[in-house]
Scaffold this motif. Structure first.
Motif, PDB file in Angstrom:
ATOM      1  N   LEU A 195       0.838  -1.207   0.000  1.00  0.00           N
ATOM      2  CA  LEU A 195       0.000   0.000   0.000  1.00  0.00           C
ATOM      3  C   LEU A 195       0.869   1.252   0.000  1.00  0.00           C
ATOM      4  O   LEU A 195       0.525   2.260  -0.646  1.00  0.00           O
ATOM      5  N   THR A 196       1.981   1.209   0.706  1.00  0.00           N
ATOM      6  CA  THR A 196       2.912   2.345   0.703  1.00  0.00           C
ATOM      7  C   THR A 196       3.459   2.584  -0.698  1.00  0.00           C
ATOM      8  O   THR A 196       3.554   3.738  -1.157  1.00  0.00           O
ATOM      9  N   MET A 197       3.830   1.507  -1.389  1.00  0.00           N
ATOM     10  CA  MET A 197       4.312   1.652  -2.766  1.00  0.00           C
ATOM     11  C   MET A 197       3.221   2.243  -3.662  1.00  0.00           C
ATOM     12  O   MET A 197       3.486   3.087  -4.523  1.00  0.00           O
ATOM     13  N   GLY A 198       1.981   1.779  -3.449  1.00  0.00           N
ATOM     14  CA  GLY A 198       0.881   2.342  -4.215  1.00  0.00           C
ATOM     15  C   GLY A 198       0.682   3.811  -3.932  1.00  0.00           C
ATOM     16  O   GLY A 198       0.421   4.609  -4.853  1.00  0.00           O
ATOM     17  N   GLY A 199       0.829   4.203  -2.664  1.00  0.00           N
ATOM     18  CA  GLY A 199       0.708   5.618  -2.313  1.00  0.00           C
ATOM     19  C   GLY A 199       1.801   6.459  -2.954  1.00  0.00           C
ATOM     20  O   GLY A 199       1.527   7.566  -3.467  1.00  0.00           O
ATOM     21  N   PHE A 200       3.048   5.962  -2.930  1.00  0.00           N
ATOM     22  CA  PHE A 200       4.141   6.680  -3.599  1.00  0.00           C
ATOM     23  C   PHE A 200       3.861   6.816  -5.090  1.00  0.00           C
ATOM     24  O   PHE A 200       4.095   7.880  -5.688  1.00  0.00           O
ATOM     25  N   THR A 201       3.357   5.753  -5.718  1.00  0.00           N
ATOM     26  CA  THR A 201       3.092   5.776  -7.158  1.00  0.00           C
ATOM     27  C   THR A 201       2.058   6.843  -7.513  1.00  0.00           C
ATOM     28  O   THR A 201       2.260   7.640  -8.440  1.00  0.00           O
ATOM     29  N   VAL A 202       0.962   6.846  -6.771  1.00  0.00           N
ATOM     30  CA  VAL A 202      -0.092   7.853  -7.032  1.00  0.00           C
ATOM     31  C   VAL A 202       0.453   9.261  -6.809  1.00  0.00           C
ATOM     32  O   VAL A 202       0.198  10.181  -7.606  1.00  0.00           O
ATOM     33  N   LEU A 203       1.223   9.450  -5.752  1.00  0.00           N
ATOM     34  CA  LEU A 203       1.774  10.773  -5.452  1.00  0.00           C
ATOM     35  C   LEU A 203       2.697  11.256  -6.573  1.00  0.00           C
ATOM     36  O   LEU A 203       2.588  12.414  -7.021  1.00  0.00           O
ATOM     37  N   PHE A 204       3.578  10.398  -7.037  1.00  0.00           N
ATOM     38  CA  PHE A 204       4.517  10.789  -8.087  1.00  0.00           C
ATOM     39  C   PHE A 204       3.789  11.103  -9.392  1.00  0.00           C
ATOM     40  O   PHE A 204       4.130  12.076 -10.101  1.00  0.00           O
ATOM     41  N   ILE A 205       2.770  10.311  -9.723  1.00  0.00           N
ATOM     42  CA  ILE A 205       2.032  10.559 -10.968  1.00  0.00           C
ATOM     43  C   ILE A 205       1.275  11.874 -10.889  1.00  0.00           C
ATOM     44  O   ILE A 205       1.289  12.688 -11.837  1.00  0.00           O
ATOM     45  N   VAL A 206       0.624  12.103  -9.771  1.00  0.00           N
ATOM     46  CA  VAL A 206      -0.146  13.354  -9.615  1.00  0.00           C
ATOM     47  C   VAL A 206       0.776  14.561  -9.691  1.00  0.00           C
ATOM     48  O   VAL A 206       0.482  15.548 -10.390  1.00  0.00           O
ATOM     49  N   LEU A 207       1.893  14.519  -8.992  1.00  0.00           N
ATOM     50  CA  LEU A 207       2.836  15.640  -9.036  1.00  0.00           C
ATOM     51  C   LEU A 207       3.413  15.828 -10.431  1.00  0.00           C
ATOM     52  O   LEU A 207       3.597  16.978 -10.897  1.00  0.00           O
ATOM     53  N   GLY A 208       3.707  14.720 -11.118  1.00  0.00           N
ATOM     54  CA  GLY A 208       4.233  14.833 -12.481  1.00  0.00           C
ATOM     55  C   GLY A 208       3.239  15.470 -13.417  1.00  0.00           C
ATOM     56  O   GLY A 208       3.596  16.306 -14.269  1.00  0.00           O
ATOM     57  N   ILE A 209       1.969  15.104 -13.293  1.00  0.00           N
ATOM     58  CA  ILE A 209       0.931  15.695 -14.146  1.00  0.00           C
ATOM     59  C   ILE A 209       0.771  17.176 -13.835  1.00  0.00           C
ATOM     60  O   ILE A 209       0.613  18.014 -14.750  1.00  0.00           O
ATOM     61  N   LEU A 210       0.803  17.529 -12.556  1.00  0.00           N
ATOM     62  CA  LEU A 210       0.656  18.945 -12.187  1.00  0.00           C
ATOM     63  C   LEU A 210       1.773  19.797 -12.750  1.00  0.00           C
ATOM     64  O   LEU A 210       1.557  20.970 -13.114  1.00  0.00           O
ATOM     65  N   PHE A 211       2.986  19.238 -12.851  1.00  0.00           N
ATOM     66  CA  PHE A 211       4.116  19.994 -13.366  1.00  0.00           C
ATOM     67  C   PHE A 211       4.116  20.086 -14.891  1.00  0.00           C
ATOM     68  O   PHE A 211       4.787  20.952 -15.456  1.00  0.00           O
ATOM     69  N   THR A 212       3.397  19.200 -15.573  1.00  0.00           N
ATOM     70  CA  THR A 212       3.453  19.194 -17.043  1.00  0.00           C
ATOM     71  C   THR A 212       2.191  19.746 -17.706  1.00  0.00           C
ATOM     72  O   THR A 212       2.246  20.184 -18.860  1.00  0.00           O
ATOM     73  N   ARG A 213       1.076  19.756 -17.040  1.00  0.00           N
ATOM     74  CA  ARG A 213      -0.182  20.119 -17.687  1.00  0.00           C
ATOM     75  C   ARG A 213      -0.343  21.634 -17.816  1.00  0.00           C
ATOM     76  O   ARG A 213       0.090  22.404 -16.968  1.00  0.00           O
ATOM     77  N   ARG A 214      -0.981  22.030 -18.904  1.00  0.00           N
ATOM     78  CA  ARG A 214      -1.425  23.412 -19.149  1.00  0.00           C
ATOM     79  C   ARG A 214      -0.310  24.438 -18.986  1.00  0.00           C
ATOM     80  O   ARG A 214      -0.534  25.518 -18.461  1.00  0.00           O
ATOM     81  N   LYS A 215       0.890  24.079 -19.442  1.00  0.00           N
ATOM     82  CA  LYS A 215       1.966  25.075 -19.402  1.00  0.00           C
ATOM     83  C   LYS A 215       1.865  25.990 -20.615  1.00  0.00           C
ATOM     84  O   LYS A 215       1.635  25.520 -21.719  1.00  0.00           O
ATOM     85  N   LYS A 216       2.073  27.277 -20.379  1.00  0.00           N
ATOM     86  CA  LYS A 216       2.033  28.264 -21.442  1.00  0.00           C
ATOM     87  C   LYS A 216       3.450  28.776 -21.701  1.00  0.00           C
ATOM     88  O   LYS A 216       4.233  28.928 -20.764  1.00  0.00           O
ATOM     89  N   TYR A 217       3.758  29.023 -22.979  1.00  0.00           N
ATOM     90  CA  TYR A 217       5.089  29.487 -23.351  1.00  0.00           C
ATOM     91  C   TYR A 217       4.964  30.770 -24.176  1.00  0.00           C
ATOM     92  O   TYR A 217       4.115  30.896 -25.040  1.00  0.00           O
ATOM     93  N   ALA A 218       5.862  31.714 -23.879  1.00  0.00           N
ATOM     94  CA  ALA A 218       5.847  32.989 -24.605  1.00  0.00           C
ATOM     95  C   ALA A 218       6.226  32.787 -26.054  1.00  0.00           C
ATOM     96  O   ALA A 218       5.695  33.435 -26.954  1.00  0.00           O
ATOM     97  N   SER A 219       7.138  31.905 -26.327  1.00  0.00           N
ATOM     98  CA  SER A 219       7.558  31.600 -27.701  1.00  0.00           C
ATOM     99  C   SER A 219       8.127  30.200 -27.738  1.00  0.00           C
ATOM    100  O   SER A 219       8.625  29.697 -26.735  1.00  0.00           O
ATOM    101  N   LEU A 220       8.073  29.577 -28.907  1.00  0.00           N
ATOM    102  CA  LEU A 220       8.585  28.219 -29.100  1.00  0.00           C
ATOM    103  C   LEU A 220       9.624  28.213 -30.220  1.00  0.00           C
ATOM    104  O   LEU A 220       9.535  28.952 -31.160  1.00  0.00           O
TER     105      LEU A 220
END
Length: 493
Positions: free
Chosen positions: A468-493
Motif C-alpha cells: 500500500l505504501t508503494m501504491g501511495g508513492f506511485t499515485v503521489l509521483f504521478i499526480v505531481l508529475g501531471i501537475l508539473f506538465t499540464r497546461r503550461k504556457k510558453y511565450a515563444s517556441l
C-alpha cells in the motif's frame, strides 16, 4: 491509436541501450558478484563464538562440562569417539564388586546413549571461543581488544578439594575412568549399576557422593571482567550468570537426592544441563541468510532504476525542454492521450526487466525467496511501477536538460540504495533505530522491507502494508508529475 502508442513506447524502450544495460545486464552482473563474494555468509561454521580469555586458577569440571554442552565444538563425531574410548576403558577396567556381565551392561548402556547422541543431538549456537591462559596474558588480550572479557575461576577460601585417597577409593569402586566422564547420564548409569551389583554402607555411599560432589561440582568463585559495554559483553555476563544458576540448581539436586542413595540425581542434573542449552529457536521459517538481504536490495535497486527510463516521458511533453515537446504543445490532442500510453508502455517494459532479474536470481543463482514466489514477482512489479512514476515526476521538475536530470536521478537512486542496505546491510537497521522516518520515506527501503516481510512473516499484514505504501508513492509521483506538465504556457517556441 492509444494501443499503438503503447506498443511504440515499448519498442522505443527496448531499443535504448541504456535500458538493457541498467535494467538487465547490470543487475545480473551485480547478482553474480554478490553470490561469489557473499555466498558463504550465514553458513554453518562461518560464525564464531564470543572471544573470551579464561584464567583457571582452580579446576572446575562443571564449567568444562557446561561449556562443552553449549558449543558446537562438542560435535557428534567427537562425542562418539569419546564414548568409544570410555567404552574401551570400561571394558578393560577391573573393578571391585562389579562383575564382567555388569560391566558389559554398563558398556551397552553407554553405547546406546552414544547412539542416541549421534542420532538425536541438536546443533546449538557456539557461545564462546575461549583462550585458556595466565592472568597476565588475559589482561593483555583484554587491553588489546582481542577478547570481549576475561573469565576468572578461583578457589573458594576454606574449600577442601577431593584428596588423592578419595579419588583412589572412587577408582577402586567405579573403575579407573570414573573421573574422565563428561556426561552425567553416563555417570548415573555407572553408579546405578554398581549399587545394584553390590551393597554399600551408608557411610561408604556418603563418602562416594562427597568425593563426586567435590570433583564434578566444586565450589569455586567464577567472575567475569570486561573493559567496555557492548552486545558481546552483555551476552558474556548473561552466560556466566546462567552458569552460576545452573551450578546452584545442580548442587541443590545433588544434596537433596544423592545422600538418600537416589542415583536419579545424576539424570536430573543431566536434564538441567541439556535444558539450559542455548539454542537458536527460529521465530520464522523464512530464509535468514544475509545474502538474501543483499538480493532484496538488488531487486529494489532494479525497481527504482525505472526512473531513469521514465524521465523522457515528462521531458517529451514540455516544449521548453525538447523539440518533441514543442510539436506536442502545438497539437490539438489532449496531453493525457500522449502521456498515459508512454507511462503504460514504460511500466510494461520495466516490469519485464524486473521479472527477468528475479527469475535469474531465483533459478540461476538459487537464491531462496521463500515459498511465495508469485508475491515476490508482484512486489517487483509494484516496485517497477513506483520507480517509473518517480522518474516521470523528476523529469517534470525544473528546466535542466535530460542528461543533467539523469545524472541527478542516478545520484539520488544510489543514495537511496545505500541507505536501504545495498552496500552495507546493517545501514537500514541503523536508520530504523535512529531515524525511522528515513526508511519510511525511502522507496528503495520500502521495496526491501516488503521482500523481507514476505519471506520472514507468516502473517502478511506488514507485507501488504508495504504494498500500500508503494501504491501511495506511485499515485503521489504521478499526480505531481501531471501537475508539473499540464497546461503550461510558453511565450515563444
Amino acid at each position: 491509436m492509444f494501443f499503438q502508442n503503447i506498443l511504440y513506447e515499448i519498442k522505443t524502450n527496448l531499443r535504448a541501450k541504456e535500458v538493457l544495460i541498467w535494467m538487465v545486464i547490470f543487475p545480473i552482473c551485480l547478482g553474480l558478484f554478490y553470490k561469489f563474494a557473499f555466498g558463504n555468509l550465514g553458513k554453518d561454521g562461518a560464525a564464531m563464538g564470543i572471544k573470551v580469555a579464561v584464567v583457571e586458577n582452580t579446576e572446575d569440571r562443571f564449567f568444562h562440562m557446561f561449556y562443552d554442552n553449549k558449543n558446537e565444538s562438542n560435535s557428534v563425531d567427537d562425542t562418539s569417539s569419546e564414548t568409544e574410548a570410555q567404552t574401551d576403558d570400561a571394558t578393560s577396567a577391573q573393578t571391585d564388586g562389579v562383575t564382567a556381565d555388569q560391566t558389559d551392561g554398563v558398556t551397552a548402556d553407554q553405547t546406546e546413549n552414544s547412539g542416541k547422541t549421534e542420532n538425536g543431538m541438536e546443533k546449538v549456537k557456539q557461545m564462546l571461543d575461549p583462550t585458556f591462559c595466565s592472568e597476565e596474558e588475559a589482561y593483555k588480550l583484554l587491553s588489546d581488544g582481542d577478547v570481549a572479557g576475561v573469565i576468572f575461576i578461583n578457589p573458594v577460601p576454606g574449600q577442601t578439594p577431593a584428596s588423592s585417597d578419595d579419588t583412589d577409593f572412587m577408582s577402586d569402586v567405579f573403575g579407573i575412568n570414573w573421573d574422565q566422564m563428561k556426561d552425567f547420564t553416563q555417570i548415573g548409569d555407572l553408579v546405578r549399576s554398581t549399587y545394584e551389583a553390590s551393597s554399600f554402607s551408608a557411610e561408604d555411599i556418603n563418602k562416594q557422593m562427597d568425593t563426586m560432589m567435590k570433583s564434578y561440582i566444586p565450589d569455586t568463585d567464577i567472575s567475569v571482567k570486561i573493559k567496555k559495554n557492548g552486545s558481546e559483553q552483555s551476552t558474556l555476563k548473561s552466560y556466566i550468570e546462567m552458569f552460576i544458576n545452573m551450578k546452584k540448581m545442580a548442587t541443590d539436586i545433588w544434596n537433596s537426592n544423592a545422600k538418600e542413595k537416589d542415583t536419579g540425581a545424576f539424570d536430573d542434573i543431566g536434564e538441567i544441563m541439556n535444558g539450559a542449552t542455548i539454542k537458536e529457536t527460529p521465530l520464522t521459517d523464512g530464509n535468514k541468510d544475509p545474502l538474501a538481504m543483499y538480493m532484496y536490495n538488488l531487486i529494489a535497486m532494479v525497481s527504482i532504476f525505472g526512473s531513469l527510463a521514465a524521465m523522457h516521458i515528462s521531458i517529451n511533453n514540455q516544449a521548453n525542454l525538447s523539440s518533441i515537446g514543442m510539436r506536442r504543445s502545438c497539437s490539438g490532442s489532449p496531453k493525457w492521450t500522449m502521456v498515459l500510453p508512454e507511462l503504460i508502455g514504460t511500466y510494461i517494459t520495466h516490469s519485464a526487466c524486473v521479472l527477468i532479474s528475479v527469475t535469474f536470481l531465483k533459478f540461476v543463482l538459487q537464491i531462496d525467496f521463500g515459498d511465495k514466489l508469485l508475491l515476490v514477482y508482484l512486489t517487483g512489479i509494484c516496485g517497477a511501477i513506483m520507480g517509473v512514476s518517480l522518474g516521470f515526476f523528476v523529469g517534470a521538475i525544473g528546466r535542466l536538460s535530460e542528461s543533467a536530470k539523469s545524472g541527478i536521478m542516478m545520484a539520488v537512486n544510489m543514495s537511496l540504495c545505500f541507505m536501504s542496505g545495498l552496500m552495507i546491510d546493517s545501514i537500514r537497521a541503523i536508520f530504523s533505530v535512529q531515524i525511522p522516518i528515513v526508511n519510511a520515506l525511502n522507496p528503495v527501503a520500502v521495496v526491501t522491507d516488503a521482500m523481507y516481510y514476505l519471506n520472514m512473516d507468516s502473517d502478511l499484514s506488514r507485507y501488504f502494508g508495504k504494498l500500500l505504501t508503494m501504491g501511495g508513492f506511485t499515485v503521489l509521483f504521478i499526480v505531481l508529475g501531471i501537475l508539473f506538465t499540464r497546461r503550461k504556457k510558453y511565450a515563444s517556441l
